[in-house]
Design a protein around this motif. Structure first.
Motif, PDB file in Angstrom:
ATOM      1  N   GLY B  86       0.795  -1.130  -0.024  1.00 25.23           N
ATOM      2  CA  GLY B  86       0.055  -0.018   0.088  1.00 25.23           C
ATOM      3  C   GLY B  86       0.622   1.343   0.235  1.00 25.23           C
ATOM      4  N   LEU B  87       0.291   2.368   0.273  1.00 24.01           N
ATOM      5  CA  LEU B  87       1.076   3.684   0.356  1.00 24.01           C
ATOM      6  C   LEU B  87       0.436   4.494   1.593  1.00 24.01           C
ATOM      7  N   ALA B  88       1.325   5.145   2.145  1.00 20.02           N
ATOM      8  CA  ALA B  88       1.199   6.307   3.361  1.00 20.02           C
ATOM      9  C   ALA B  88       1.361   7.578   2.571  1.00 20.02           C
ATOM     10  N   ILE B  89       0.238   8.331   2.792  1.00 21.86           N
ATOM     11  CA  ILE B  89       0.246   9.580   2.236  1.00 21.86           C
ATOM     12  C   ILE B  89       0.164  10.738   3.068  1.00 21.86           C
ATOM     13  N   GLU B  90       0.515  11.617   2.909  1.00 19.17           N
ATOM     14  CA  GLU B  90       0.393  12.882   3.979  1.00 19.17           C
ATOM     15  C   GLU B  90       0.336  14.181   3.210  1.00 19.17           C
ATOM     16  N   VAL B  91      -0.660  14.819   3.799  1.00 17.14           N
ATOM     17  CA  VAL B  91      -0.791  16.173   2.999  1.00 17.14           C
ATOM     18  C   VAL B  91      -0.711  17.403   4.201  1.00 17.14           C
ATOM     19  N   GLU B  92       0.110  18.506   3.832  1.00 16.81           N
ATOM     20  CA  GLU B  92       0.317  19.253   4.777  1.00 16.81           C
ATOM     21  C   GLU B  92       0.196  20.796   4.149  1.00 16.81           C
ATOM     22  N   ASP B  93      -0.188  21.599   5.265  1.00 17.27           N
ATOM     23  CA  ASP B  93      -0.464  22.904   4.665  1.00 17.27           C
ATOM     24  C   ASP B  93      -0.326  23.777   5.662  1.00 17.27           C
ATOM     25  N   ASP B  94       0.051  25.052   5.706  1.00 12.19           N
ATOM     26  CA  ASP B  94      -0.029  26.316   6.611  1.00 12.19           C
ATOM     27  C   ASP B  94      -0.939  27.134   6.649  1.00 12.19           C
ATOM     28  N   GLY B  95      -2.212  26.618   6.549  1.00 16.27           N
ATOM     29  CA  GLY B  95      -3.412  27.313   6.501  1.00 16.27           C
ATOM     30  C   GLY B  95      -4.187  27.319   7.905  1.00 16.27           C
ATOM     31  N   LEU B  96      -5.519  27.664   8.145  1.00 11.29           N
ATOM     32  CA  LEU B  96      -6.088  27.874   9.115  1.00 11.29           C
ATOM     33  C   LEU B  96      -5.890  26.348   9.751  1.00 11.29           C
ATOM     34  N   PRO B  97      -6.253  26.323  11.065  1.00 13.44           N
ATOM     35  CA  PRO B  97      -6.636  24.950  11.822  1.00 13.44           C
ATOM     36  C   PRO B  97      -7.858  24.504  11.149  1.00 13.44           C
ATOM     37  N   PHE B  98      -7.445  23.303  10.431  1.00 14.01           N
ATOM     38  CA  PHE B  98      -8.575  22.616   9.550  1.00 14.01           C
ATOM     39  C   PHE B  98      -8.606  21.099   9.883  1.00 14.01           C
ATOM     40  N   ASP B  99      -9.333  20.599  10.710  1.00 12.31           N
ATOM     41  CA  ASP B  99      -9.398  18.950  10.926  1.00 12.31           C
ATOM     42  C   ASP B  99     -10.650  18.669   9.879  1.00 12.31           C
ATOM     43  N   PRO B 100     -10.247  17.911   8.846  1.00 10.44           N
ATOM     44  CA  PRO B 100     -11.357  17.374   8.016  1.00 10.44           C
ATOM     45  C   PRO B 100     -12.198  16.363   8.561  1.00 10.44           C
ATOM     46  N   LEU B 101     -11.553  15.670   9.465  1.00  6.87           N
ATOM     47  CA  LEU B 101     -11.966  14.509  10.174  1.00  6.87           C
ATOM     48  C   LEU B 101     -12.946  15.088  11.380  1.00  6.87           C
TER      49      LEU B 101
END
Lengths: 115, 154
Positions: B86-101
């Motif tokens: 499989g694959l482990a993916i990370e998406v990182e950004d320096d935006g507003l605190p945003f927890d999509p979960l």
């Protein structure tokens, strides 16, 4: 993504989508797709056999189109998604609200039901 | 070990693939091209490649849509590492605190009229990953998604 139409027997419009139904794809087809749903009692058969990818934006397009079709007293069905696209449809429970067929004859028969 | 079997220098684990994109929806096709190339190079199974492609379109799309408020240009970092088949993916950004979960899961509706579209992207990410987690570290959001050998998750 491209959209082509063909008229089948019984007043059914077959809409063939080709390519990726991602954000760009949805934007490319939205206007024409909603126009097709806006006729009088539209019978739409959406052929997904050439759709290689489906994201949430595409599901939104399907639901919005299906609502319009229903409001116009028409019917809509999805046809022949690939296995992976079908898994996206199933994950979003699309198939519980918009029927999905793997067989064009069965799809057309369902669209032409008067009940 | 992976490297030694090929007669190449041994690495301390699988190397990460990296991509940086701007917070602009026009970047999403580039994200697809990147994961497509990565999937071919790594010989990923088609369902793993598809799941990774889908999860990235949803995750990066969400960051572009929701993590930034002021219209300035920002950078989003994406990385992917093999995790078995499989694959482990990370998406990182320096935006507003945003927890999509933190978005409430989309509920299945009985009628077309009742369908709520909010949270559908996250719902698909949950279904197509074996593991997904969010962390806020300093001024950065990080979403980690693990695509297992069997996607989607039941």
């Amino acid at each position: 993504m491209t959209l082509e139409t063909a008229e089948l027997d019984g007043g059914i419009t077959c809409v063939t989508l080709t390519g990726r139904l991602d954000i760009a794809g949805a934007q490319a087809i939205d206007l024409r797709f909603s126009a097709l749903a806006s006729g009088e009692r539209p019978l739409l058969l959406v052929d997904l056999s050439q759709v290689s990818f489906l994201a949430s934006v595409g599901i939104r397009t399907f639901f919005a189109t299906a609502r319009t079709v229903k409001a116009r007293r028409g019917r809509m069905a999805l046809l022949s998604p690939t296995e992976l696209v079908a898994k996206v449809l199933e994950s979003a429970a699309v198939d519980s609200l918009i029927p999905v067929y793997q067989d064009v004859s069965a799809a057309c028969a369902a669209l032409q039901q008067t009940a | 070990m992976f490297g030694a079997e090929r007669g190449q220098p041994v690495r301390p684990g699988p190397a990460a693939w990296r991509l940086r994109v701007a917070n602009d929806p026009a970047e999403l096709p580039r994200v697809h091209e990147w994961i497509d190339g990565l999937a071919t190079a790594e010989g990923l199974a088609s369902d793993v490649a598809f799941a990774a492609d889908l999860c990235l379109q949803e995750a990066v799309g969400n960051v572009i849509a929701y993590a930034f408020s002021e219209g300035a240009a920002h950078e989003i970092s994406v990385s992917a590492t093999r995790s078995g088949p499989g694959l482990a993916i990370e998406v990182e950004d320096d935006g507003l605190p945003f927890d999509p979960l933190g978005v409430a899961p989309a509920e299945t509706a009985d009628r077309l009229e009742d369908v709520r579209i909010g949270g559908l992207g996250i719902h698909l990410i949950r279904r197509f990953t074996s593991e997904v987690r969010y962390a806020r570290e300093g001024d950065r959001n990080r979403l980690t998604m693990v695509i297992g050998p069997e996607a989607p998750r039941r």
